[in-house]
Write a protein that holds these residues in place. Structure first.
Motif, PDB file in Angstrom:
ATOM      1  N   PHE A 146      38.997  34.940  43.099  1.00  0.00           N
ATOM      2  CA  PHE A 146      38.652  36.203  43.762  1.00  0.00           C
ATOM      3  C   PHE A 146      38.765  37.397  42.817  1.00  0.00           C
ATOM      4  CE2 PHE A 146      43.185  35.870  44.825  1.00  0.00           C
ATOM      5  CZ  PHE A 146      43.635  37.149  44.569  1.00  0.00           C
TER       6      PHE A 146
ATOM      7  N   HIS B 132      37.851  37.228  39.552  1.00  0.00           N
ATOM      8  CA  HIS B 132      36.558  37.214  38.853  1.00  0.00           C
ATOM      9  C   HIS B 132      35.463  37.736  39.773  1.00  0.00           C
ATOM     10  CE1 HIS B 132      38.225  35.390  35.412  1.00  0.00           C
ATOM     11  NE2 HIS B 132      38.551  34.263  36.007  1.00  0.00           N
ATOM     12  N   ALA B 133      35.538  37.322  41.019  1.00  0.00           N
ATOM     13  CA  ALA B 133      34.535  37.773  41.982  1.00  0.00           C
ATOM     14  C   ALA B 133      34.568  39.291  42.114  1.00  0.00           C
ATOM     15  CB  ALA B 133      34.776  37.111  43.332  1.00  0.00           C
ATOM     16  N   ALA B 134      35.768  39.860  42.097  1.00  0.00           N
ATOM     17  CA  ALA B 134      35.889  41.317  42.206  1.00  0.00           C
ATOM     18  C   ALA B 134      35.261  41.995  40.998  1.00  0.00           C
ATOM     19  CB  ALA B 134      37.358  41.708  42.331  1.00  0.00           C
ATOM     20  N   ARG B 135      35.434  41.376  39.828  1.00  0.00           N
ATOM     21  CA  ARG B 135      34.817  41.956  38.627  1.00  0.00           C
ATOM     22  C   ARG B 135      33.296  41.864  38.741  1.00  0.00           C
ATOM     23  NH1 ARG B 135      37.312  38.976  33.690  1.00  0.00           N
ATOM     24  NH2 ARG B 135      36.006  40.449  32.552  1.00  0.00           N
ATOM     25  N   LEU B 136      32.817  40.744  39.257  1.00  0.00           N
ATOM     26  CA  LEU B 136      31.367  40.590  39.435  1.00  0.00           C
ATOM     27  C   LEU B 136      30.829  41.618  40.418  1.00  0.00           C
ATOM     28  CD1 LEU B 136      31.070  36.736  39.697  1.00  0.00           C
ATOM     29  CD2 LEU B 136      30.028  38.144  37.956  1.00  0.00           C
ATOM     30  N   ALA B 137      31.677  42.046  41.358  1.00  0.00           N
ATOM     31  CA  ALA B 137      31.230  43.010  42.360  1.00  0.00           C
ATOM     32  C   ALA B 137      31.263  44.431  41.801  1.00  0.00           C
ATOM     33  CB  ALA B 137      32.102  42.914  43.600  1.00  0.00           C
ATOM     34  N   GLY B 138      31.601  44.584  40.533  1.00  0.00           N
ATOM     35  CA  GLY B 138      31.537  45.902  39.921  1.00  0.00           C
ATOM     36  C   GLY B 138      32.838  46.669  39.960  1.00  0.00           C
ATOM     37  N   ASN B 139      33.952  45.998  40.211  1.00  0.00           N
ATOM     38  CA  ASN B 139      35.247  46.674  40.186  1.00  0.00           C
ATOM     39  C   ASN B 139      35.736  46.765  38.744  1.00  0.00           C
ATOM     40  OD1 ASN B 139      36.279  46.809  43.187  1.00  0.00           O
ATOM     41  ND2 ASN B 139      35.349  44.809  42.935  1.00  0.00           N
ATOM     42  N   GLY B 140      36.153  47.952  38.327  1.00  0.00           N
ATOM     43  CA  GLY B 140      36.720  48.115  36.998  1.00  0.00           C
ATOM     44  C   GLY B 140      38.121  47.525  36.957  1.00  0.00           C
TER      45      GLY B 140
END
Lengths: 311, 327, 281
Positions: free
Chosen positions: C172, C174-182
């Motif tokens: 989750f 990595h998923a957050a990074r994929l969603a554009g979270n810095g």
């Protein structure tokens, strides 16, 4: 055999009327989705069920001893020597701070199958038997120094150390690569053939079970829904669930269009269930399916189906 | 080409020691618009590293990654999160239970990429858009308020897919999307993925160790072994006429249900170490049932495997017919 | 919000220990708020004529050497003791979590620096360190809070670092990074909140410990100054009279101290379950 789990949210009837036999030297496959009761069956046989579990009924007779009602001493004497089990994750099932050689020695000494002086030789012999290259060096290795496939070979070596007559393998190759999986299963096949050991192979992979087993037991929500020789099962499954399971398994060279999902999910085992637990998912269900008891029909020699309207 | 990867290399320093693990070594491949490419190989072959490089979660040691014509490989992974391309490369994870934030409801999980990267028009109608995407993934609206642990495995994976397609990506990387699911659920998810690709016109990079599944969902296949691509070509050709000995071994290890006895190619020996491997020895040498003297002297490169159009394999056997192994 | 309340009710009713702990907490908090208004006497009023009286109808907990009503003093002291404990724990939790989670998430030199500093703090005998801080900075309420906070920071930092570290590579994240979270947002919104449940157990144990620590500082004369009612000082003052048989002076504040520590120690699991969404049914 019936097993219940008492949980905070009510009684889970995990297994109900599970019955099957395993003959000497035979490989029986138990297949089913998660929650079907495959592992519970294995754990019940080994007497290592969770304390919350209660065997409410049934027997599991092995060499004259009822495993489900045996005392702890009796079971401990049997486990390892006559009965052995391979677990799903070899890494966690091995003791991380003892070398694999020592762990095998422990089993040998515990059951005193070989004289103390011969123990080391036997360890090397076992590691050679499970096709571990360079067994002298590997015996001194710790589990973390080995690959998953190697760890599983060590587990097998541990399991067969005392030449058991029944080996229960619970998803022995899940998480391993296909080439390793093939090699491990080849090894189990060969051991079964040469030592006359019976094997219960538990897997969710129908393809694997089909290739490796003489007979197959299909489980669904704690029930055995079909039991048949492997070839007969694949040539003509008689229970609607087995047929659906086959249709949803990707086969070699199959197209996506040939893949048919099974509607619905495994029912909640805490609820009041109809006699046939597949009823809610079954497209062939009729009103009479709600009438107990669940039939157990022999449709061909050695081919049993728990269904009112078998295919 | 939507994705063009050239000579991609990733090395990890060995902890507390010398040398480097060559996780991905000189990997070159491309994915066309709307194409579905499979990536197969065993654990440790570097496919997960390729996934992390292509999805720009990790920076390559060397090589370039062109996405829609832009060199995205040059942008550090830390900064990539805020670029416009971020939303256009998305990913579906292997284990749905692990890839969903336990403290986020399904709605928040799907809305997260829209809130971060969506255009203002999309953010304005966030609610509708989330419902729309969930519907597209077959997720009933009443499940959107639930936390991951209140969903079944199949439902969790639908949430994961909905999150991935929320920004209408052009490239969707699927990292073993069904390996944690039961077969009956796997079938549903595979159908959903095939359907979504058709509807949204996405390209797929489908990573899996299940060869039967890869064949169902992909047009072209890449086979990796110890950090290198050893064979690539149209899925049917690779599966029917594998040219590399490793691919053959891999295919022969797949259980064939009730199909009678088949000849299985057994791989013996341990794989070579990925730490500073010799650049002049074939990585498969030592396990290869057909290895010969040249394999120890020269690293094979991808070359036409003859059987079909753009079918390539990296093996010296393609030069020297079996049996007449002369340098 | 109703979901949270329902969950809170479930957590409290499901485990009787949690119910007892939350009941005690409620009792202490109410006492802290309304203590001065319900105290039967003025906690500071001396009455030498009635000094050292054992528990009576007028003075349930008896009176001390200056004839002050012990019950009133014990009740009034609740607010001060809880405030010190909460303040210190809140400070150390905030500082420790920030340092620890940055160390755990970013690794590298951030990690090395934070770890070394924390190891250095822990190398001191912690109570002696607190004594030193108060002695050096001056004997004020704020300094007692700071001193208690400083010696607790390493525990939170180490825990936050470990908890963040195991989640750093979760899907989750990595998923957050994929969603554009810095990086900062990934850490603050996605990683850290998932570390809260195990840290809550530490918070609750720490509250008890902080109360004891503040009381101990007062006991040795480095904390709150007399005549301010505070459990630690009261025990300290009463200790001298134990030998001559006036047991009630030290016993009642001691009991309150024990009750508060006991309550916080029991609270841990309940607090964890309360903020863990996975426990929701």
């Amino acid at each position: 055999m019936c097993v219940e789990f008492r949980t905070r949210h009510g009684v889970v009837r995990a297994l109900e009327e599970v019955r099957f036999i395993v003959r000497r030297g035979e490989t029986v496959g138990i297949v089913g989705e998660s929650g079907s009761g495959k592992s519970v069956t294995a754990y019940a046989l080994m007497g290592i069920l969770d304390p919350a579990a209660r065997v409410t009924d049934g027997r599991a007779v092995f060499g004259g001893l009822d495993l489900l009602h045996a005392s702890r001493q009796e079971l401990e004497a049997y486990r390892g020597r006559e009965l052995a089990m391979i677990f799903q994750s070899p890494r966690t099932a091995l003791n991380p701070i003892r070398t694999v050689g020592r762990q095998i020695e422990d089993v040998l000494l515990r059951h005193q199958t070989v004289p103390r002086a011969k123990v080391r030789d036997r360890v090397i012999e076992l590691l050679t038997l499970v096709q571990i290259p360079d067994p002298e060096r590997r015996a001194r290795a710790y589990p973390f120094e080995m690959s998953g496939g190697m760890c599983q070979r060590v587990m097998i070596a541990l399991a067969i150390a005392a030449s058991p007559s029944l080996l229960v393998a619970d998803e022995p190759t899940t998480g391993l690569d296909v080439t390793t999986q093939a090699a491990i299963l080849d090894l189990l096949d060969e051991l079964a053939r040469t030592t006359g050991m019976a094997t219960v192979l538990i897997s969710h992979d129908l393809g694997l079970i089909a290739e490796r087993c003489d007979r197959i037991v299909v489980m669904h929500a704690g029930h055995v829904v079909e039991e048949a020789p492997a070839r007969a099962m694949f040539a003509g499954p008689r229970h609607p669930y087995t047929a659906r399971l086959l249709a949803s398994t990707p086969r070699v060279g199959a197209k996506l269009a040939e893949l048919v999902p099974i509607p619905g999910g495994v029912p909640d085992l805490r609820a009041e269930l109809p006699p046939c637990r597949y009823r809610a998912r079954c497209e062939r269900a009729v009103a009479e399916c709600d009438e107990p008891p669940l039939p157990r029909t022999q449709v061909a020699p050695g081919h049993l189906v728990a269904c009112r309207r078998p295919l | 080409m939507i994705l063009d990867v050239r000579a991609l290399t990733r090395r990890f320093p060995v902890r507390g020691g010398h040398g480097a693990v060559h996780a991905v070594d000189d990997v070159t491949f491309a994915i066309g618009h709307g194409e579905s490419v499979g990536l197969v190989g065993e654990s440790g072959c570097g496919k997960s590293t390729v996934v992390r490089l292509v999805t720009r979660l990790d920076d390559p040691t060397d090589g370039r990654i062109f996405f829609e014509g832009h060199d995205v490989g040059a942008i550090p992974a830390k900064r990539f999160a805020r670029t416009a391309a971020r939303g256009r490369i998305q990913m579906v994870f292997q284990d749905p239970a692990d890839s969903l934030n336990p403290r986020f409801t399904a709605f928040d999980t799907i809305a997260d990429p829209m809130r971060r990267l969506g255009e203002s028009a999309m953010r304005a109608r966030l609610r509708d858009r989330v419902h729309e995407v969930a519907d597209l993934c077959g997720l009933p609206a009443e499940l959107l308020g639930r936390y991951p642990h209140q969903l079944s495995g199949g439902q969790q994976q639908r949430v994961g897919i909905a999150r991935a397609i929320a920004l209408e990506p052009r490239l969707l990387v699927l990292d073993e999307p069904t390996s944690a699911l039961d077969v009956s659920v796997q079938a549903v998810i595979l159908h959903l993925l095939a359907d979504l690709r058709q509807r949204l016109g996405m390209s797929y990079l489908f990573v899996s160790h299940d060869l039967n599944v890869v064949r169902m969902l992909t047009d072209r296949v890449l086979v990796m072994y110890l950090g290198r691509i050893v064979e690539q070509g149209p899925a049917d050709v690779v599966f029917e006429q594998p040219a590399h000995p490793y691919t053959r071994a891999l295919l022969s290890a797949v259980p064939a249900d009730g199909g009678g006895p088949r000849s299985r190619i057994c791989l013996t020996g341990e794989p070579r170490s990925p730490i500073d491997p010799s650049p002049t020895v074939c990585r498969f040498h030592g396990r290869c049932p057909e290895g010969f003297e040249r394999c120890e002297r020269e690293m094979p490169v991808l070359r036409a495997a003859g059987a079909g159009r753009d079918h390539e394999a990296a093996c010296h056997l393609l030069d020297a017919p079996v049996g007449s192994a002369v340098s | 919000m109703t979901g949270f309340l329902r969950h809170a009710r479930y957590v409290v009713t499901e485990n009787p220990v949690t119910l007892v702990a939350f009941g005690l907490l409620l009792f202490l908090v109410v006492l802290a708020f309304i203590g001065p208004t319900i105290a039967p006497h003025d906690p500071l009023a001396t009455d030498t004529a009635r000094k050292l009286e054992p528990p009576t109808r007028a003075h349930w907990f008896g009176t001390d050497q200056l004839g002050r009503d012990i019950l009133s003093r014990v009740v009034v002291a609740t607010r001060l003791d809880l405030a010190i404990a909460l303040g210190a724990v809140a400070l150390s939790f905030a500082a420790g979590s920030l340092l620890g989670s940055c160390a755990g998430y970013f690794g590298g030199w951030t990690d090395r620096l934070v770890t070394r500093v924390m190891d250095t703090i822990m190398a001191f005998p912690l109570f002696v360190l607190a004594m030193g801080i108060v002695a050096a900075l001056g004997n004020t309420l704020a300094n007692i809070v700071y001193a208690t906070a400083v010696i607790n920071v390493p525990f939170y930092a180490r825990m936050a670092r470990a908890e963040v570290n195991v989640r750093r590579d979760a899907g989750f994240v990595h998923a957050a990074r994929l969603a554009g979270n810095g990086p900062a947002r990934v850490l603050a919104v996605h990683v850290f909140p998932n570390c809260l449940p195990p840290m809550m157990v530490q918070v609750s144990l720490n509250l008890g410990w902080a109360i004891l620590n503040a009381a101990a500082l007062s006991f040795i004369g480095l904390g709150v100054r007399p005549p301010t009612p505070e459990w630690g000082i009261m025990v300290a003052e009463g200790a001298a009279f134990m030998v001559s048989g006036e047991w009630w002076i030290a016993l009642f504040p001691g009991l309150m101290l024990m009750l508060a520590v006991f309550c916080f120690n029991l609270l841990g699991d309940g607090l964890r379950d309360l903020i863990d969404p996975r426990r929701r049914t």
